[in-house]
Design a protein around this motif. Sequence first.
Motif, PDB file in Angstrom:
ATOM      1  N   LEU A 196       8.260   0.694  -9.914  1.00 41.81           N
ATOM      2  CA  LEU A 196       9.249  -0.374 -10.049  1.00 41.81           C
ATOM      3  C   LEU A 196      10.534   0.178 -10.661  1.00 41.81           C
ATOM      4  O   LEU A 196      11.645  -0.126 -10.185  1.00 41.81           O
ATOM      5  CB  LEU A 196       8.692  -1.499 -10.916  1.00 41.81           C
ATOM      6  N   ALA A 197      10.403   0.996 -11.712  1.00 44.23           N
ATOM      7  CA  ALA A 197      11.576   1.589 -12.345  1.00 44.23           C
ATOM      8  C   ALA A 197      12.339   2.467 -11.367  1.00 44.23           C
ATOM      9  O   ALA A 197      13.576   2.496 -11.363  1.00 44.23           O
ATOM     10  CB  ALA A 197      11.155   2.404 -13.568  1.00 44.23           C
ATOM     11  N   HIS A 198      11.614   3.184 -10.521  1.00 42.59           N
ATOM     12  CA  HIS A 198      12.250   4.028  -9.512  1.00 42.59           C
ATOM     13  C   HIS A 198      13.099   3.198  -8.561  1.00 42.59           C
ATOM     14  O   HIS A 198      14.270   3.527  -8.307  1.00 42.59           O
ATOM     15  CB  HIS A 198      11.194   4.798  -8.724  1.00 42.59           C
ATOM     16  N   MET A 199      12.548   2.119  -8.045  1.00 37.87           N
ATOM     17  CA  MET A 199      13.273   1.308  -7.064  1.00 37.87           C
ATOM     18  C   MET A 199      14.441   0.560  -7.707  1.00 37.87           C
ATOM     19  O   MET A 199      15.518   0.453  -7.110  1.00 37.87           O
ATOM     20  CB  MET A 199      12.317   0.330  -6.383  1.00 37.87           C
ATOM     21  N   VAL A 200      14.249   0.049  -8.909  1.00 32.70           N
ATOM     22  CA  VAL A 200      15.350  -0.630  -9.599  1.00 32.70           C
ATOM     23  C   VAL A 200      16.452   0.373  -9.936  1.00 32.70           C
ATOM     24  O   VAL A 200      17.641   0.066  -9.862  1.00 32.70           O
ATOM     25  CB  VAL A 200      14.840  -1.356 -10.861  1.00 32.70           C
ATOM     26  N   SER A 201      16.062   1.594 -10.293  1.00 31.36           N
ATOM     27  CA  SER A 201      17.048   2.633 -10.588  1.00 31.36           C
ATOM     28  C   SER A 201      17.818   3.028  -9.332  1.00 31.36           C
ATOM     29  O   SER A 201      19.010   3.338  -9.392  1.00 31.36           O
ATOM     30  CB  SER A 201      16.357   3.851 -11.204  1.00 31.36           C
ATOM     31  N   ARG A 202      17.155   3.032  -8.176  1.00 27.12           N
ATOM     32  CA  ARG A 202      17.875   3.252  -6.917  1.00 27.12           C
ATOM     33  C   ARG A 202      18.968   2.199  -6.751  1.00 27.12           C
ATOM     34  O   ARG A 202      20.104   2.502  -6.386  1.00 27.12           O
ATOM     35  CB  ARG A 202      16.916   3.179  -5.728  1.00 27.12           C
ATOM     36  N   ASN A 203      18.596   0.948  -6.999  1.00 23.94           N
ATOM     37  CA  ASN A 203      19.562  -0.139  -6.859  1.00 23.94           C
ATOM     38  C   ASN A 203      20.720   0.009  -7.839  1.00 23.94           C
ATOM     39  O   ASN A 203      21.871  -0.283  -7.504  1.00 23.94           O
ATOM     40  CB  ASN A 203      18.863  -1.483  -7.056  1.00 23.94           C
ATOM     41  N   ALA A 204      20.429   0.472  -9.050  1.00 27.61           N
ATOM     42  CA  ALA A 204      21.502   0.718 -10.018  1.00 27.61           C
ATOM     43  C   ALA A 204      22.468   1.772  -9.488  1.00 27.61           C
ATOM     44  O   ALA A 204      23.693   1.643  -9.618  1.00 27.61           O
ATOM     45  CB  ALA A 204      20.923   1.158 -11.360  1.00 27.61           C
ATOM     46  N   GLY A 205      21.927   2.824  -8.868  1.00 29.90           N
ATOM     47  CA  GLY A 205      22.776   3.858  -8.280  1.00 29.90           C
ATOM     48  C   GLY A 205      23.630   3.318  -7.147  1.00 29.90           C
ATOM     49  O   GLY A 205      24.818   3.649  -7.039  1.00 29.90           O
ATOM     50  N   TRP A 206      23.036   2.471  -6.296  1.00 28.28           N
ATOM     51  CA  TRP A 206      23.820   1.861  -5.214  1.00 28.28           C
ATOM     52  C   TRP A 206      24.939   0.998  -5.778  1.00 28.28           C
ATOM     53  O   TRP A 206      26.061   1.003  -5.261  1.00 28.28           O
ATOM     54  CB  TRP A 206      22.907   1.033  -4.309  1.00 28.28           C
ATOM     55  N   ASN A 207      24.631   0.256  -6.840  1.00 27.63           N
ATOM     56  CA  ASN A 207      25.662  -0.582  -7.456  1.00 27.63           C
ATOM     57  C   ASN A 207      26.786   0.271  -8.050  1.00 27.63           C
ATOM     58  O   ASN A 207      27.956  -0.118  -8.022  1.00 27.63           O
ATOM     59  CB  ASN A 207      25.046  -1.463  -8.534  1.00 27.63           C
ATOM     60  N   MET A 208      26.424   1.417  -8.611  1.00 29.90           N
ATOM     61  CA  MET A 208      27.442   2.314  -9.171  1.00 29.90           C
ATOM     62  C   MET A 208      28.395   2.814  -8.097  1.00 29.90           C
ATOM     63  O   MET A 208      29.619   2.857  -8.283  1.00 29.90           O
ATOM     64  CB  MET A 208      26.762   3.503  -9.860  1.00 29.90           C
ATOM     65  N   THR A 209      27.848   3.217  -6.945  1.00 32.06           N
ATOM     66  CA  THR A 209      28.706   3.745  -5.886  1.00 32.06           C
ATOM     67  C   THR A 209      29.480   2.636  -5.179  1.00 32.06           C
ATOM     68  O   THR A 209      30.565   2.882  -4.653  1.00 32.06           O
ATOM     69  CB  THR A 209      27.891   4.554  -4.856  1.00 32.06           C
ATOM     70  N   ASP A 210      28.933   1.406  -5.180  1.00 29.70           N
ATOM     71  CA  ASP A 210      29.671   0.281  -4.603  1.00 29.70           C
ATOM     72  C   ASP A 210      31.060   0.147  -5.223  1.00 29.70           C
ATOM     73  O   ASP A 210      32.028  -0.213  -4.552  1.00 29.70           O
ATOM     74  CB  ASP A 210      28.921  -1.035  -4.847  1.00 29.70           C
ATOM     75  N   LEU A 211      31.141   0.453  -6.496  1.00 30.53           N
ATOM     76  CA  LEU A 211      32.398   0.259  -7.225  1.00 30.53           C
ATOM     77  C   LEU A 211      33.519   1.141  -6.692  1.00 30.53           C
ATOM     78  O   LEU A 211      34.698   0.820  -6.846  1.00 30.53           O
ATOM     79  CB  LEU A 211      32.181   0.546  -8.713  1.00 30.53           C
ATOM     80  N   ARG A 212      33.152   2.258  -6.069  1.00 29.84           N
ATOM     81  CA  ARG A 212      34.140   3.160  -5.478  1.00 29.84           C
ATOM     82  C   ARG A 212      34.147   3.074  -3.949  1.00 29.84           C
ATOM     83  O   ARG A 212      34.902   3.782  -3.287  1.00 29.84           O
ATOM     84  CB  ARG A 212      33.833   4.600  -5.887  1.00 29.84           C
ATOM     85  N   GLY A 213      33.279   2.240  -3.389  1.00 28.95           N
ATOM     86  CA  GLY A 213      33.187   2.129  -1.941  1.00 28.95           C
ATOM     87  C   GLY A 213      34.110   1.057  -1.382  1.00 28.95           C
ATOM     88  O   GLY A 213      34.934   0.468  -2.091  1.00 28.95           O
ATOM     89  N   SER A 214      33.944   0.780  -0.095  1.00 28.67           N
ATOM     90  CA  SER A 214      34.835  -0.144   0.595  1.00 28.67           C
ATOM     91  C   SER A 214      34.754  -1.562   0.052  1.00 28.67           C
ATOM     92  O   SER A 214      35.757  -2.277   0.007  1.00 28.67           O
ATOM     93  CB  SER A 214      34.497  -0.162   2.090  1.00 28.67           C
ATOM     94  N   ASN A 215      33.554  -1.984  -0.365  1.00 26.62           N
ATOM     95  CA  ASN A 215      33.358  -3.393  -0.675  1.00 26.62           C
ATOM     96  C   ASN A 215      34.077  -3.873  -1.926  1.00 26.62           C
ATOM     97  O   ASN A 215      34.588  -4.988  -1.969  1.00 26.62           O
ATOM     98  CB  ASN A 215      31.865  -3.696  -0.807  1.00 26.62           C
ATOM     99  N   TYR A 216      34.083  -3.050  -2.966  1.00 24.24           N
ATOM    100  CA  TYR A 216      34.572  -3.527  -4.247  1.00 24.24           C
ATOM    101  C   TYR A 216      35.868  -2.851  -4.716  1.00 24.24           C
ATOM    102  O   TYR A 216      36.526  -3.362  -5.612  1.00 24.24           O
ATOM    103  CB  TYR A 216      33.509  -3.320  -5.333  1.00 24.24           C
ATOM    104  N   ARG A 217      36.205  -1.727  -4.138  1.00 19.31           N
ATOM    105  CA  ARG A 217      37.301  -0.949  -4.703  1.00 19.31           C
ATOM    106  C   ARG A 217      38.623  -1.721  -4.721  1.00 19.31           C
ATOM    107  O   ARG A 217      39.387  -1.636  -5.676  1.00 19.31           O
ATOM    108  CB  ARG A 217      37.466   0.363  -3.928  1.00 19.31           C
TER     109      ARG A 217
END
Length: 353
Positions: free
Chosen positions: A71-92
């Motif tokens: 569970l920690a692994h999968m939630v941590s994956r999601n945290a990483g995706w959220n981190m990169t979202d901030l510099r990606g097309s959707n949120y930048r």
Amino acid sequence: MILSIPDEYRKLKQKLNNSNQHAFPKISHEDQHIIRLVVRKTKSANLNNLTRTKAYLDFYLDYPEINWSMLAHMVSRNAGWNMTDLRGSNYRQLLSEQQQHYFFNLLEKNNWLIFQDAYPQLLLYAEGLRHQKDLSYLLPYFGISIFMQVMWEYFHVHKDLFLLNTALIINEQHYIEKRVMQNKHWRPSLSEKIKSSLPELLQWNYILFPFHKEQQVTLVGLPVRHFASLKKRIILGKKLYQLLCYSTYTDGILEWAMQQKHSGSRSDYWPDKFSVDKPMHPYSTIYSPCLNEIWPNIQHTPALWHDWYHDWHVLHFFKKTRRSVNGKIQKDYVEALQQLEFANMLLHTLDPT
């Protein structure tokens, strides 16, 4: 109304009430060696989101009975995706530079804190198996709550996997509550600097569990709502645990996680929709970069020591839910993506620069 607790957990209540939160037992030279080993391994694996996420999965593959680690692994994956979202097309374009850094630091701090508290517990369990003894008495030397010391001791005797894995969910959310959610450093930013942005972001935020179905990746998971509520975060964690570990999706999610290395880019699960490269034509794909290309490693200050546990009523969180968790959110998630893309298109039209 006075809530009752399951009969099998009344001994836990008594033990928690009788435990000394400040007890540091005398330790042997062998114990000192184990402590140094755990500290070294934890520090090495707690470098960034990518190393933490890998460490959780590696541990789970070696000790699948501790499925909180999956569970920690999968939630941590999601945290990483959220981190990169901030510099990606959707949120930048939707967030200022200050807001991007704020959200990254918030995600990173939570990710780092939970790991530096949970991973020593996992390593002590592994070392205990190797040395054929319960090493729970060493937990105070890592600043671990007395709550978890009691839970690990109980687990070593009764082998109650549900209790242990649920206890880890309860512990991690209490652990970050005062250190982040109620911390003066973070709360002014939450309530003042970005109060208009946070609700909008979180309504699009989902914890996603990808898996292969008919040669395509399908997504299940749950939406993140009421993130500021400790109780709601624990309930969400329990539901995610049930969906990940006790559903028809369990084997497929594990198979996907073992096959797909975590990069932080959402192209990990949908390469036809997300790309690690900026698209040549606007809106052909969504730019989702790799984490190590856009965010540096952070040197964290040591977490202040305090034991969050003070009330046996947290045992009520062990109540099992009778409802099954559906987890079918792909349609809602796609609609959320479309809303984000529309918002970006509108913003670009109003301000092409």
